[in-house]
Structures are given as C-alpha cells and as structure tokens.
Design an enzyme around this catalytic site. Structure first.
Site, short mmCIF file in Angstrom:
data_model
loop_
_atom_site.label_atom_id
_atom_site.label_comp_id
_atom_site.label_asym_id
_atom_site.label_seq_id
_atom_site.Cartn_x
_atom_site.Cartn_y
_atom_site.Cartn_z
N SER A 241 0.83 -1.23 0.00
CA SER A 241 0.00 0.00 0.00
C SER A 241 0.85 1.26 0.00
CB SER A 241 -0.98 0.00 1.18
OG SER A 241 -0.31 -0.24 2.39
N HIS A 271 -1.90 -8.91 1.97
CA HIS A 271 -1.59 -7.63 2.64
C HIS A 271 -2.76 -7.32 3.60
CE1 HIS A 271 0.19 -3.83 3.38
NE2 HIS A 271 -0.21 -3.15 2.33
N HIS A 318 5.79 -12.64 7.48
CA HIS A 318 6.00 -11.26 7.04
C HIS A 318 7.21 -11.23 6.11
CE1 HIS A 318 6.51 -6.90 7.16
NE2 HIS A 318 5.24 -6.89 7.53
N ARG A 327 2.97 -4.61 16.74
CA ARG A 327 1.57 -4.16 16.56
C ARG A 327 0.62 -5.25 17.07
NH1 ARG A 327 1.80 -2.90 10.26
NH2 ARG A 327 2.66 -5.00 10.38
N ASP A 373 -2.22 -8.37 11.67
CA ASP A 373 -3.58 -8.81 11.35
C ASP A 373 -4.06 -9.99 12.20
OD1 ASP A 373 -3.88 -6.91 9.25
OD2 ASP A 373 -2.50 -8.13 8.08
#
Ligand code: HAX
Length: 439
Positions: A241, A271, A318, A327, A373
């Site tokens: 992105s 993604h 990743h 995160r 995620d």
C-alpha cells in the site's frame, strides 16, 4: 499557511539540503548488491526507496521517527480520560519529526473536523454500486470519486512551479484524511445497518468521531480505534500500500489517485485483507470443532490441515519481520486490559502459542510469528463490530496517515518519477552466460 504546514515546510527544506549534500558527496556509494533471486522474488531486501516517516527493523519491528510502539503509547498525547495515543499526534510526528504537544494534536483534530464535509456525488457514487460490493472496492471507488476535489490536480492543470507541488499535495492530504472516516462509516452503515447513517460530531477527535459514525459510542471502543488507527498507519515504504501510493504519486498523480492505488493494493489477502481472512479462519476453526475455545492440540491440528490444503495461515509471516510484530503485542496488551475473558481473544492467544513452532517446522516459512492482522479481528468482534469484510477499510483509513504524510515528503523533497529497470529471463540467461565466460 497553518502552523503545522509552516513547520513541515521548514523541516522539509532542511532535509532537502541535507539530501542534496548526501547525493553530491556520497551519491556513488554502493548500498547493496542485487541478486538474481531478488529480482525474481519480489525485490526482497533491495534498498531502493527513501521513506522518512518510519523504519522497520526485522527483529524489533516498526519505529516511527525513531519511536517504537510502546514509546508512542506513552509519549503521544491522549484524549481526555484516555490512555491510548491519538493518531493525529502520530501524523504530526511523521510529518515534522517532532513529538506533538496536546495543543498541536487538538489543532489537527479541529482542522480535520472542519474539512470533513464529503460532497454528495461521492455518496451517490457509492450508492450506484450493488450493496454486495466488497467494502474495500466501495472505499477505493469513493476515494476516486472524491478526486474531483483535488487542489493539486487543479493547480497542475492551471500551471504551477515544481516548487509548489508539496503545498497542494499537503492541502489534498489534509482534506482527504479528514473525509475518510465519513466515507468509511457511510459504507459501513449502508452495507450493514440498512443505510441508517449517523452524522459526524465535530467536537470529537478523529478516531472517536469515526467510532461514533460507525455506531459505537462507548469509551473503550473509541480507545481501541485510537490505538488501531495509530498502529496501522505506516510500516516504512516497501509494503504494497505504501509503495503503490508512492509509485503512483511519483507520476504526479494527485493524492486521491495515489491513495486509491494504495487501497487497491491493501485489499489483497496477502496484505491488508489478511485481517478479514484471520478472523474467518478462526471462526471456521471454532465452527468446525463446535467450540469457541478449542484446545491447543485441536488448534495445532487445524494449522497442519490448513498447510496440508496448500493454504496460508493468515496473520502469520512477514516479508521483513522476523519476530512477533509489536503491533500484535500492542493489541494483545489492549485485550489483556479490556477483554481477557473473550473466548475468541483467548483462541488468538492459543494460536500464538502453537502456530510458530508448526510454521517453523515446515522449514520454508521465513517468519513464523504473528503480524498485525493476527489480533485485530478478535478485538473488533468483542465490541460488536462483527462484519469482518469491513476490517480492511479500517486499516485503510489508518494507512492514509502514513502514506499521505510520505507523499507530502516525496513532493517536498522533489523526488522524481519512479522507474526501476526490469529484465526478461532471456536477458538474465545471457547475463549469466556472459558472466560465466569472463570468470
Ligand atoms: N502460512 C503458510 N505458508 C506461509 C506463510 C503462512 N502464514 N507465510 C509464508 N508462507 C510460505 C509462502 O507462501 C512461501 O511458500 P512457497 O515457497 O511455497 O511459495 C514460503 O512460505 C516462503 O515465504 P516467506 O518468504 O516466508 O514469505 P513472503 O515474504 O513471500 O510472504 C507474507 C510474506 C506475509 C505474504 C506471507 O507470510 C503470508 O502469506 N502470510 C499470510 C498472509 C498474511 O498474514 N498477510 C499479512 C502480512 C502483513 C500485512 O501486510 N498486513 O497488512
């Protein structure tokens, strides 16, 4: 000019001088070699981009202008009565390199509230799509519909000096970010709440207002949104992105067009769409086993079955990270405070306990640890935001902060159009033959 804009310009001018010197004095220095494998395999690890807003370390995770996520949670201003960072503050930090004061953050909140009016044709464009259209498609199309408002496109058409590009890109950035929560909430209420829309509340901060327009007015959910919109904002420049936004922006496509490109990339399952895939995968697991809290043995078997079926375990792996994503950890800490007994949250934690060893044992997955995620869906479900195909839109609203701050930097630093060299396999074969002949 607003004072944030003045400050950005002053910092960017200094940096532009610095870069000029670096290129003049060290421009011929070699950063790294590029291998044939890298050219074929997604350009992994090739240092070929400058992104000022954040830097990713494969073991430590992301740092925004040098600050880790735990540091940001402590240092960035909070909302009254809250303890999570306000994303307005992170935007200020990414743009200027300085930790903002409470006043700076309130100034940005007020600016975005003032600019948040979305023209009717954008809603009409959304309404023209079948309700069944995926929210990320609706979102990307709505951003394109909003492009009619681009000050950069207008100014370019009228003829402006290169030196002024940054100014219009900055203005578009502020307006676009201001309007995204309204657009996203509109899509949500249209698709899942019978089109019963909720008007914005200009007295709230950007995240709380977004939560309010979605239909969630509790304090704890607003705190989750502040954290969520902060941690999803930026992950240096090479992810799909960020890179797509930067690349399209390098052609001097305006911020609306550039951001829409970023969003169509975020909509991919490898993604941003992974946040939707993760929760579906967990719910399928719960459904198949007939329990909300499957045992670790059952989870382990389910992971093995997923791999055996030739599918990815979403939320794990990743391209750059080689440890647990901070995160993920930030969300886990939030969940420990706000909803430690939620069965889906507990299942996410149990997956975290068993998945890495299984993924590692395949011998091919370079990073067996969870990414951002892996956790977000369980938290959203806990608060009643249960429509998982909307989750990537939340990610997209947040991602605007990083990629658009970077776009301002791109234009302020006068970066040229991006154009890496590509080759054919025939070219590679000839190159190999020639190298071997001379060796
Ligand atoms: N489950 C199963 N297989 C996996 C895997 C996973 N979670 N992660 C990697 N692999 C596989 C790859 O598919 C690849 O297999 P092949 O050699 O058969 O093609 C192999 O392991 C090596 O891949 P890698 O080098 O470890 O990983 P990549 O850099 O190529 O890909 C991905 C990184 C994130 C795309 C990958 O780990 C993946 O598909 N993960 C699951 C989807 C996901 O969670 N995506 C979100 C990532 C974070 C993000 O961008 N959020 O928005």
């Amino acid at each position: 000019m607003g004072y944030v804009k003045d400050k950005f310009k002053a910092v960017a001018d200094e940096q532009a001088k610095e870069i000029k010197n670096i290129i003049a004095e060290h421009g011929e220095m070699v950063l790294d070699k590029v291998t044939i494998a890298q050219a074929y395999q997604g350009m992994r690890g090739i240092p070929g981009l400058i992104t000022e807003t954040s830097l990713l370390d494969s073991n430590e995770g992301i740092r925004f202008r040098g600050y880790s996520i735990p540091e940001l949670r402590e240092k960035l201003p909070h909302a009254e009565g809250g303890s999570e960072p306000l994303p307005e503050g992170l935007f200020y930090l990414m743009l200027t390199g300085e930790v903002p004061t409470q006043e700076n953050v309130e100034h940005i909140s007020a600016t975005w509230a003032r600019r948040s009016h979305v023209p009717n044709h954008v809603f009409a464009t959304i309404e023209a799509l079948p309700v069944s259209t995926h929210p990320m498609t609706q979102f990307s199309i709505a951003v394109l519909a909003l492009q009619t408002e681009s000050k950069f496109a207008k100014a370019y058409e009228e003829g402006i000096s290169k030196k002024e590009y940054w100014d219009y890109v900055y203005e578009d950035t502020m307006t676009l970010i201001a309007r995204l929560p309204r657009i996203a909430a509109y899509i949500y209420r249209r698709k899942y709440k019978n089109g019963e829309h909720i008007q914005p509340d200009g007295m709230l901060d950007w995240s709380a207002n977004f939560a309010h327009m979605l239909g969630f007015d509790n304090h704890s959910f607003a705190e989750l949104m502040r954290l969520y919109l902060t941690i999803h904002s930026d992950h240096e420049g090479g992810n799909v992105s960020a890179h797509a936004t930067h690349l399209v922006g390098s052609a001097l496509s305006d911020p609306y067009l550039s951001f829409a490109a970023g969003m169509t990339g975020l909509a991919g399952p490898l993604h941003g769409l992974a946040n939707q895939e993760v929760i579906r995968w967990i719910e399928e697991l719960q459904e198949n086993l007939g329990t909300l809290e499957p045992s670790k043995e059952q989870i382990a078997q389910y992971i093995k079955d997923t791999l055996a079926a030739g599918k990815v375990v979403p939320g794990y792996g990743h391209a750059v990270l080689r440890k647990t994503d901070p995160r993920f950890t930030a969300q886990m800490e939030f969940a420990k405070t706000h909803c430690p007994e939620n069965p889906t949250v507990k299942t996410v934690w149990n997956v975290y306990e068993v998945a890495p060893a299984i993924l590692e044992s395949t011998g091919k997955i370079k990073n067996p640890w969870p990414n951002v995620d892996a956790h977000s869906g369980a938290l959203l479900k806990h608060y009643g935001l249960v429509e998982e195909d909307f989750y990537t839109v939340l990610f997209g609203v947040s991602r605007a902060l990083g990629v658009l701050a970077s776009l301002c930097w791109d234009r302020a630093l006068g970066f040229p159009i991006e154009r890496p060299k590509s080759m054919t396999t025939e070219w590679v074969q000839k190159f190999i033959a020639k190298s071997q002949a001379t060796a």
